[in-house]
Motif scaffolding. Structure first.
Motif, PDB file in Angstrom:
ATOM      1  N   ALA A   1       0.883  -1.175  -0.092  1.00 26.46           N
ATOM      2  CA  ALA A   1      -0.023   0.055   0.191  1.00 26.46           C
ATOM      3  C   ALA A   1       0.983   1.192  -0.158  1.00 26.46           C
ATOM      4  O   ALA A   1       0.522   2.167  -0.665  1.00 26.46           O
ATOM      5  CB  ALA A   1      -0.879  -0.049   1.214  1.00 26.46           C
ATOM      6  N   ILE A   2       1.813   1.337   0.577  1.00 29.13           N
ATOM      7  CA  ILE A   2       2.969   2.499   0.759  1.00 29.13           C
ATOM      8  C   ILE A   2       3.575   2.504  -0.807  1.00 29.13           C
ATOM      9  O   ILE A   2       3.697   3.950  -1.357  1.00 29.13           O
ATOM     10  CB  ILE A   2       3.943   2.223   1.753  1.00 29.13           C
ATOM     11  N   ALA A   3       3.700   1.438  -1.450  1.00 32.41           N
ATOM     12  CA  ALA A   3       4.477   1.704  -2.694  1.00 32.41           C
ATOM     13  C   ALA A   3       3.386   2.429  -3.711  1.00 32.41           C
ATOM     14  O   ALA A   3       3.709   2.996  -4.496  1.00 32.41           O
ATOM     15  CB  ALA A   3       4.841   0.200  -3.403  1.00 32.41           C
ATOM     16  N   GLU A   4       2.308   1.756  -3.536  1.00 32.36           N
ATOM     17  CA  GLU A   4       1.022   2.044  -4.479  1.00 32.36           C
ATOM     18  C   GLU A   4       0.798   3.656  -4.147  1.00 32.36           C
ATOM     19  O   GLU A   4       0.481   4.435  -5.174  1.00 32.36           O
ATOM     20  CB  GLU A   4      -0.260   1.235  -4.212  1.00 32.36           C
ATOM     21  N   SER A   5       0.960   4.117  -2.802  1.00 33.04           N
ATOM     22  CA  SER A   5       0.953   5.541  -2.792  1.00 33.04           C
ATOM     23  C   SER A   5       2.022   6.359  -3.236  1.00 33.04           C
ATOM     24  O   SER A   5       1.839   7.701  -2.766  1.00 33.04           O
ATOM     25  CB  SER A   5       0.574   5.721  -1.246  1.00 33.04           C
ATOM     26  N   ASP A   6       2.831   5.838  -3.761  1.00 32.30           N
ATOM     27  CA  ASP A   6       4.203   6.544  -3.839  1.00 32.30           C
ATOM     28  C   ASP A   6       4.728   6.973  -2.784  1.00 32.30           C
ATOM     29  O   ASP A   6       5.213   8.240  -2.484  1.00 32.30           O
ATOM     30  CB  ASP A   6       4.103   7.747  -4.886  1.00 32.30           C
ATOM     31  N   GLY A   7       4.746   6.185  -1.311  1.00 34.51           N
ATOM     32  CA  GLY A   7       5.129   6.700  -0.235  1.00 34.51           C
ATOM     33  C   GLY A   7       6.575   6.460   0.239  1.00 34.51           C
ATOM     34  O   GLY A   7       7.357   6.430  -0.435  1.00 34.51           O
ATOM     35  N   PHE A   8       6.773   6.214   1.403  1.00 32.09           N
ATOM     36  CA  PHE A   8       8.151   6.259   2.013  1.00 32.09           C
ATOM     37  C   PHE A   8       8.230   5.261   3.297  1.00 32.09           C
ATOM     38  O   PHE A   8       7.516   5.514   4.245  1.00 32.09           O
ATOM     39  CB  PHE A   8       8.400   7.629   2.070  1.00 32.09           C
ATOM     40  N   VAL A   9       9.469   4.674   3.479  1.00 35.24           N
ATOM     41  CA  VAL A   9       9.753   4.207   5.076  1.00 35.24           C
ATOM     42  C   VAL A   9      11.204   4.346   5.120  1.00 35.24           C
ATOM     43  O   VAL A   9      11.935   4.163   4.324  1.00 35.24           O
ATOM     44  CB  VAL A   9       9.360   2.539   4.741  1.00 35.24           C
ATOM     45  N   GLY A  10      11.279   4.931   6.572  1.00 35.03           N
ATOM     46  CA  GLY A  10      12.658   5.141   6.966  1.00 35.03           C
ATOM     47  C   GLY A  10      13.051   3.869   7.897  1.00 35.03           C
ATOM     48  O   GLY A  10      12.252   3.696   8.800  1.00 35.03           O
ATOM     49  N   VAL A  11      14.175   3.342   7.707  1.00 30.69           N
ATOM     50  CA  VAL A  11      14.601   2.140   8.144  1.00 30.69           C
ATOM     51  C   VAL A  11      14.819   2.418   9.927  1.00 30.69           C
ATOM     52  O   VAL A  11      15.660   3.545  10.103  1.00 30.69           O
ATOM     53  CB  VAL A  11      15.423   1.324   7.675  1.00 30.69           C
TER      54      VAL A  11
END
Length: 345
Positions: free
Chosen positions: A241-251
């Motif tokens: 879902a994050i990818a589909e929204s063009d979102g982001f994750v900080g490790v």
């Protein structure tokens, strides 16, 4: 990559302001600016490690947590609004007393300018909106103070919903989601172009944000649940879902969120951080991954130690085959990209 080379790092989450607020003796701002070796962050170590800026969290700790650090602390002292505004004031005091070495940034352009000039770029973030009333009447004042990012929930329940809770191993599906006030806060954040942080949301809250928010989905300091089944880490479905929204994750650099056994053990190799980066890159692509260290909020690998150790992490990424271009994206450019998409700048 040369392990002595200094990278440029923009980081998605730290708890410096909480640590400074908890300090009972001395001048915490002066110690931060001059160097104290307390915690993971002070300005000299940040400069040695290439820590160019990040999201600086304001967090109201549980009473028992505060009592562990403040010897004279009593429950009657626990006023979330006063604690929040004291930490906001600390951020501004750092900037005011830094002699131009640090700045509170309100736009991606200001962050880029700070990076170019070697000025620490500080973005105000709220982690857990316990101090905010249901009408959100304090929000405009905080925005005026520089607020650009908010995580409505921490681990505990507040008037906006229920944060992710539970032991290891565990699922993020832990309780009810956002309340009506929480949904209204999402709407206000979209209107004011504030980043909405998903990192402490349980699964129901996460999917409500995915349904109701018009901004990219961003988890500032979370890892991969398939590798480390902490409830706070992200499932493959959430990552999709994050990818589909063009979102982001900080490790997140916290040992307990990295290790397959969930232990808070400093004997954790830097390759464990790279392993999570690999999985995030596979799920999200090379433009949607960065750092969300959680410095001063967790225990990190002994091999990293503190902000001055960031070149060692970047060297581990290089040794794992990451190109210089990809490293630059992960260490800061991807963060700037998602902030521009979220803030409209």
């Amino acid at each position: 990559m040369n392990p002595d080379a200094i990278p440029t790092v923009f980081d998605g989450h730290n708890d410096l302001l909480l640590r400074l607020w908890l300090q009972e003796e001395g001048d915490p701002v002066a110690e931060f600016l001059q160097g104290s070796m307390k915690g993971h962050l002070d300005l000299p170590r940040m400069r040695r490690g290439g820590f160019a800026g990040g999201l600086f969290a304001v967090f109201v700790p549980p009473v028992q947590y505060a009592k562990q650090s403040k010897t004279a602390y009593v429950e009657e002292d626990h006023h979330p609004l006063a604690i929040t505004e004291a930490q906001i004031a600390l951020l501004h005091t750092i900037a005011e007393r830094s002699d131009g070495q640090a700045k509170v940034c309100r736009s991606a352009g200001e962050i880029e300018q700070c990076i170019a000039q070697g000025v620490l770029a500080m973005v105000l973030h709220i982690e857990g909106a316990e101090a905010l009333n249901e009408q959100c009447s304090q929000l405009d004042r905080w925005v005026d103070s520089g607020l650009k990012s908010i995580g409505p929930l921490w681990n505990l329940q507040n008037c906006f919903g229920t944060g992710v809770t539970g032991g290891f191993p565990g699922s993020p599906d832990s309780g009810e989601g956002l309340t009506a006030a929480g949904l209204n806060l999402l709407k206000l954040c979209n209107q004011k172009k504030l980043l909405i942080d998903l990192s402490h949301m349980n699964e129901k809250s996460f999917w409500q944000v995915a349904e109701h928010s018009n901004a990219p989905l961003v988890a500032t300091h979370s890892n991969v649940h398939a590798i480390c089944p902490q409830p706070r880490n992200l499932t493959d479905r959430q990552l999709a879902a994050i990818a589909e929204s063009d979102g982001f994750v900080g490790v997140n650099f916290g040992n307990a969120f990295l290790r397959a056994d969930g232990k808070r053990d400093g004997d954790t190799p830097l390759s464990d951080i790279v392993r999570h980066l690999d999985a995030l890159l596979e799920k999200l692509g090379e433009n949607r991954v960065g750092f969300g260290s959680d410095f001063d909020g967790i225990s990190v690998p002994d091999a990293l130690q503190d902000a001055a150790g960031l070149p060692r992490l970047v060297a581990a990424m290089s040794a794992a085959g990451y190109s210089s271009e990809l490293i630059e994206k992960i260490t800061w450019r991807n963060w700037l990209s998602v902030l521009k998409k979220t803030w409209g700048e």
